[in-house]
Design a protein around this motif. Structure first.
Motif, PDB file in Angstrom:
ATOM      1  N   THR A 183       1.341   3.157  -3.661  1.00 11.87           N
ATOM      2  CA  THR A 183       0.613   4.402  -3.897  1.00 11.87           C
ATOM      3  C   THR A 183       1.543   5.612  -3.942  1.00 11.87           C
ATOM      4  N   HIS A 217      -5.444  -1.690  -2.964  1.00 10.26           N
ATOM      5  CA  HIS A 217      -4.986  -0.674  -2.026  1.00 10.26           C
ATOM      6  C   HIS A 217      -6.084  -0.310  -1.027  1.00 10.26           C
ATOM      7  N   PHE A 262       0.825  -1.212   0.000  1.00 13.56           N
ATOM      8  CA  PHE A 262       0.000   0.000   0.000  1.00 13.56           C
ATOM      9  C   PHE A 262       0.857   1.259   0.000  1.00 13.56           C
TER      10      PHE A 262
END
Length: 271
Positions: free
Chosen positions: A101, A193, A97
């Protein structure tokens, strides 16, 4: 008159007493049962995660990437420093995650890490995640079956309103928090995510483990968010999905402003 127990009665009573070994056996059986139940629960929870093929080469690549890009803040042994927290036990999901991101590595310290362009390839992110996951057990990358967006939309929307809307807005448009922090908008966020955020609790977000929200519940929430994303507001311009405050402000400024302008125009013509 008191009677003295006969030898046979005393022998029977003695034989009826519980042996110390019986107590030990009961305790051992209880521990065995508890351990078995915990192992079964852990196995059920682990089924929601996809253990990617872990190879020695991949873990070694992850260790090199970590040493070059992350150790300056998190420490070479992953135990954290004054600048950043420990990564022991965060699991592959947290790494996937944060790095997937673009939030990590951070460009500068602040109230929270903002999303930015990703700096690593998918293979590099996987290697980093596998390396961190080897240090201690933690949440894994979710299975594809939980990310397909084919869950119960109505149940997911209800769960989202109960657990998430107070920060992310009922339409997932995001919102401001205290001390410069914020809940980001959820439109366009990859399903994996969203799932990883729920199980790891990044930034100011609480952790929703399988005791709070089951894997199927998380799948339903993802389904509801993707439904909102793919179905624009049927009532016209959604004004950022900010709710009645934005709509009321729009009416006060433009609605009443238009009425005042028309009134002035009519009065000017009569004069």
């Amino acid at each position: 008159m008191l009677r003295t127990p006969s030898p046979s009665a005393r022998k029977s009573r003695k034989q009826g007493r519980r042996s110390p070994l019986a107590t030990i056996s009961l305790i051992a059986a209880g521990l065995l049962f508890t351990g078995g139940a915990y192992a079964a629960f852990s196995t059920t929870t682990a089924n929601a995660e996809t253990p990617a093929a872990v190879t020695t080469a991949s873990v070694e690549d992850g260790a090199k990437l970590f040493a070059a890009n992350c150790a300056s803040c998190h420490g070479l042994d992953l135990e954290g420093t004054a600048e950043a927290p420990s990564l022991i036990g965060v699991g592959a999901a947290a790494v996937d995650f944060q790095v997937g991101t673009g939030r990590m590595p951070m460009q500068a310290h602040g109230p929270q890490a903002p999303e930015k362009p990703v700096q690593f390839t998918e293979d590099q992110i996987l290697s980093l995640a596998q390396y961190v996951a080897t240090t201690a057990p933690g949440p894994g990358i979710p299975d594809e079956s939980l990310l397909d967006g084919e869950g119960d939309t109505a149940n997911g929307a209800e769960l989202f309103r109960i657990n998430c809307a107070m920060c992310h807005n009922v339409a997932g448009a995001g919102g401001a928090l205290t001390q410069g922090k914020f809940a980001p908008p959820l439109g366009g966020v990859a399903p994996e995510h969203i799932y990883e955020a729920m199980v790891t609790g990044p930034q100011n977000m609480p952790v929703f483990n399988d005791a709070n929200l089951s894997p199927e519940d998380k799948r339903d929430i993802i389904t509801a968010l993707k439904f909102i994303e793919n179905n624009p507001s049927p009532g016209g311009n959604e004004l950022g999905s900010l709710g009645p405050v934005a709509e009321g402000l729009f009416l006060w400024i433009f609605g009443l402003g238009t009425i005042v302008a028309i009134t002035v125009w009519i009065t000017a013509r009569s004069n």
